[in-house]
Write an enzyme that holds these catalytic residues in place. Structure first.
Site, PDB file in Angstrom:
ATOM      1  N   SER A   1      38.485  54.317  38.379  1.00 45.87           N
ATOM      2  CA  SER A   1      38.181  53.397  39.478  1.00 45.87           C
ATOM      3  C   SER A   1      39.371  53.049  40.361  1.00 45.87           C
ATOM      4  O   SER A   1      39.201  52.319  41.345  1.00 45.87           O
ATOM      5  CB  SER A   1      37.569  52.105  38.926  1.00 45.87           C
ATOM      6  OG  SER A   1      36.240  52.326  38.519  1.00 45.87           O
TER       7      SER A   1
ATOM      8  N   LYS B   1      38.759  53.496  43.967  1.00 42.71           N
ATOM      9  CA  LYS B   1      38.184  52.487  44.865  1.00 42.71           C
ATOM     10  C   LYS B   1      39.204  51.925  45.844  1.00 42.71           C
ATOM     11  O   LYS B   1      38.829  51.352  46.872  1.00 42.71           O
ATOM     12  CB  LYS B   1      37.536  51.363  44.056  1.00 42.71           C
ATOM     13  CG  LYS B   1      36.313  51.804  43.259  1.00 42.71           C
ATOM     14  CD  LYS B   1      35.661  50.605  42.565  1.00 42.71           C
ATOM     15  CE  LYS B   1      34.398  50.990  41.802  1.00 42.71           C
ATOM     16  NZ  LYS B   1      34.673  51.690  40.532  1.00 42.71           N
TER      17      LYS B   1
ATOM     18  N   SER C   1      35.372  45.976  40.303  1.00 42.01           N
ATOM     19  CA  SER C   1      35.150  47.417  40.128  1.00 42.01           C
ATOM     20  C   SER C   1      33.664  47.754  40.052  1.00 42.01           C
ATOM     21  O   SER C   1      33.256  48.630  39.285  1.00 42.01           O
ATOM     22  CB  SER C   1      35.876  47.929  38.875  1.00 42.01           C
ATOM     23  OG  SER C   1      36.177  49.290  38.984  1.00 42.01           O
TER      24      SER C   1
ATOM     25  N   LYS D   1      44.333  47.450  41.159  1.00 43.45           N
ATOM     26  CA  LYS D   1      43.075  48.102  40.819  1.00 43.45           C
ATOM     27  C   LYS D   1      43.196  48.713  39.432  1.00 43.45           C
ATOM     28  O   LYS D   1      44.156  49.419  39.136  1.00 43.45           O
ATOM     29  CB  LYS D   1      42.708  49.200  41.835  1.00 43.45           C
ATOM     30  CG  LYS D   1      41.300  49.751  41.634  1.00 43.45           C
ATOM     31  CD  LYS D   1      40.257  48.707  41.996  1.00 43.45           C
ATOM     32  CE  LYS D   1      38.908  48.966  41.351  1.00 43.45           C
ATOM     33  NZ  LYS D   1      38.870  48.652  39.911  1.00 43.45           N
TER      34      LYS D   1
END
Length: 314
Positions: free
Chosen positions: A69, A72, A126, A233
């Protein structure tokens, strides 16, 4: 979170073997005494002072691996580059994101929320359906969005990076720690990414049907007042392990940390804490034996050894 069995055959062909000298430290700003070599659970890692561009620590930073993720962050960059209305209420759509089939989410398909809040959910918690929806509601749709992700990667000099979808659920979303430092540097230029990625928690109010869900940040460090985090992140799929991309102020300088492929649920967060403590004091805490074994196994699969794992230029 989607669960898969490890698939490293594709990645082994992409791995870049970098032989580096053993760690050593010369920074007189550290506490008295000779700093010890930093030990991390992350199989691939890179720590960079963004003011000077100096690499403070590196461990196999050019190995191509799944990034889960952390993808993202690029999803957010591409979304904001399109300059679409952040106040526009858009639907939750997932039909072109094959990786989402059968994956549980508290976000209901076809419900609606503003593009800004969709972006917050993707970065903060997320939320995979939120990331997918940003792609589906992009000019030209999902395919154009993924193409824009790869075009942006090329523009940023991320030469070992490839995206096939916007969530990071696919093990074919790959990059390197060095490339992801470039992404962190770029993401820092977007005030909204700084705001949304570091939001500790938020209630999301959806329309059609009307419902409210509470979401928390997947990085617990944003709730720690001792940290000054600008961009963050996390990521996880089996093929990637637990990952963290983090940009924080350490000793009044912006430091980018990319920590890839750790074993335990909080091991990537533990590594970030180790890095900060090491930069501030010159001391390193040991990693658990199980984490060390996992790292050694990853290095074997990548054809690298712990003896070439660390490089410190201070």
């Amino acid at each position: 979170m989607k669960i898969r069995f490890p698939i490293f055959g594709l990645l082994l062909a992409c791995a870049c073997v970098a032989v580096m000298p053993s760690a050593q430290a010369t920074d007189k700003s550290l506490s008295a005494g000779t700093p010890v070599a930093l030990e991390l659970a992350s199989a691939s890692a890179l720590v960079v002072d963004l003011n000077s561009g100096q690499e403070l620590f590196a461990s196999h930073p050019d190995v191509v691996v799944p990034i889960a993720s952390i993808s993202k962050l690029m999803t957010a960059v591409v979304t904001l580059d399109a300059a679409q209305s952040l106040d526009e209420v858009i639907p939750v759509l997932i039909y072109d994101t094959r990786e989402l089939r059968g994956v549980y989410s508290r976000v209901r398909v076809n419900s609606r929320i503003s593009r800004k809040e969709m972006l917050r959910l993707a970065l903060m918690s997320s939320e995979n359906r939120a990331a997918s929806s940003l792609a589906h509601n992009y000019p030209g749709g999902h395919a154009r969005f993924v193409a824009a992700m790869n075009a942006k990667a090329r523009a940023l000099g991320m030469t070992r990076t490839r995206f096939v979808e916007p969530t990071g659920l696919s093990e074919l979303n790959v990059s390197t720690a060095r490339d992801l430092v470039r992404l962190l540097r770029a993401a820092r230029q977007y005030p909204l990414i700084r705001e949304l990625s570091t939001t500790p928690s938020q209630s999301a109010r959806f329309q059609g049907p009307s419902y409210v869900q509470n979401f928390n940040n997947t990085n617990p460090l944003v709730r720690n007042p001792d940290w000054r985090i600008e961009v963050t992140k996390t990521g996880f799929i089996n093929e990637a392990g637990h990952c963290l991309a983090l940009l924080a102020m350490v000793q009044n300088r912006p430091v980018a940390m990319v920590l890839l492929n750790t074993l335990g649920k909080q091991s990537h967060v533990g590594d970030a804490t180790r890095v900060r403590r090491w930069l501030e004091t010159g001391k390193s805490t040991p990693i658990p034996p199980v984490a060390k074994r996992h790292k050694q196994q990853m290095l074997l699969e990548w054809g690298q050894t712990e003896a070439t794992a660390q490089d410190l230029r201070r």
